[in-house]
Scaffold this active site. Structure first.
Site, PDB file in Angstrom:
ATOM      1  N   SER A  32       0.803  -1.221   0.000  1.00  0.00           N
ATOM      2  CA  SER A  32       0.000   0.000   0.000  1.00  0.00           C
ATOM      3  C   SER A  32       0.839   1.275   0.000  1.00  0.00           C
ATOM      4  CB  SER A  32      -0.940   0.009   1.206  1.00  0.00           C
ATOM      5  OG  SER A  32      -0.211  -0.148   2.418  1.00  0.00           O
ATOM      6  N   GLY A  91      -2.048  -4.248   1.025  1.00  0.00           N
ATOM      7  CA  GLY A  91      -2.179  -5.470   1.813  1.00  0.00           C
ATOM      8  C   GLY A  91      -1.222  -6.576   1.427  1.00  0.00           C
ATOM      9  N   ASN A 132       3.836  -5.504   5.884  1.00  0.00           N
ATOM     10  CA  ASN A 132       2.651  -6.252   6.326  1.00  0.00           C
ATOM     11  C   ASN A 132       3.032  -7.552   7.026  1.00  0.00           C
ATOM     12  OD1 ASN A 132       0.562  -4.464   5.455  1.00  0.00           O
ATOM     13  ND2 ASN A 132       0.984  -5.080   3.351  1.00  0.00           N
ATOM     14  N   ASP A 156      -4.874   6.582  10.162  1.00  0.00           N
ATOM     15  CA  ASP A 156      -4.513   5.249  10.642  1.00  0.00           C
ATOM     16  C   ASP A 156      -3.117   5.210  11.259  1.00  0.00           C
ATOM     17  OD1 ASP A 156      -2.814   5.350   8.446  1.00  0.00           O
ATOM     18  OD2 ASP A 156      -3.911   3.874   7.266  1.00  0.00           O
ATOM     19  N   HIS A 186      -0.153   5.012   7.018  1.00  0.00           N
ATOM     20  CA  HIS A 186       0.043   5.421   5.634  1.00  0.00           C
ATOM     21  C   HIS A 186       0.310   6.924   5.530  1.00  0.00           C
ATOM     22  CE1 HIS A 186      -2.290   1.634   5.280  1.00  0.00           C
ATOM     23  NE2 HIS A 186      -1.413   1.436   4.302  1.00  0.00           N
TER      24      HIS A 186
END
Length: 231
Positions: free
Chosen positions: A58, A96, A124, A207, A210
């Protein structure tokens, strides 16, 4: 009996017509050559452009931004264009994505030619607590596949770090994977892609993971200083 005056006039007109036809034909030929040359020149830049592939998750995909071109990969393309460099950026980021997913996807991606390969995966894995040995194995296999398919391509590995909430030992081992692989494979290392952005709330989206558009500008600089000499 031939009228010499008319005959001379006829010859003069004939020579003039021949001269005009010759000039017209020459101009058409010259014009055609110029048009053909221009057409070739217009085609050549696109055909000669080298390919930079950003293969990641991402972060590469510019998750959360209204315009993906505001992500670091898009900003690298703008920098390249501003400098007149003949490179095209291909953004192969998938939100992801884990190193395992990337390892499965890389074979399909390698069907297209590339000259520079920037590998940005692993974040991730760390967030999910995947064993470091598994992350290392997948990253190594991706690098191996790229080298096998395009031995002359320049490879770049974007380093990643994770917070110590998974345990300090795990975080340290995770961080060390990137430096170890870069040295082992003799590839260019971006020590920490999120340097100057990770943990900075004003540079990250809600979040906290990011980057914002401003954050991506810093990421682009982190990448550029490591790849500029490869182009």
């Amino acid at each position: 009996m031939i009228d010499m005056r008319r005959f001379k006039t006829f010859l003069a007109l004939s020579f003039l017509a021949a001269a005009l036809f010759s000039c017209s034909g020459g101009k058409k030929e010259e014009s055609g050559q110029k048009a053909d040359s221009t057409h070739k020149e217009a085609k050549e830049p696109a055909a000669q452009k080298k390919i930079i592939v950003f293969f990641g998750n991402s972060l590469t995909a510019a998750y959360g931004l209204d315009d993906p071109s505001q992500g670091f990969a898009g900003l690298i393309q703008k920098r390249i264009d501003s400098l007149g460099l003949s490179y095209k950026v291909v953004n192969a980021g998938v939100s992801g994505e884990t190193t395992s997913g990337g390892n499965s996807r890389i074979d399909w991606l390698l069907k297209q030619p590339l000259d520079v390969f920037v590998l940005e995966l692993g974040g991730n894995d760390g967030l999910r607590g995947i064993p470091v040995s598994e992350t290392r194995k997948n990253l190594q296999e991706i690098l191996d596949k790229v080298k096998a398919k395009y031995p002359d391509a320049k490879r770049v590995l974007a380093g990643m770090q994770i917070p110590p909430n998974m345990g300090r030992k795990y975080a340290t081992e995770f961080k060390d994977v990137y430096a170890d692989l870069a040295k082992k494979n003799d590839v260019t290392l971006i020590p920490f892609l999120l340097e100057g952005v990770g943990g900075e709330s004003r540079l990250n989206q809600a979040d906290g993971i990011h980057p914002t558009a401003e954050g991506h500008k810093i990421l682009a600089e982190n990448v550029w200083i490591r790849i500029k000499d490869l182009l």
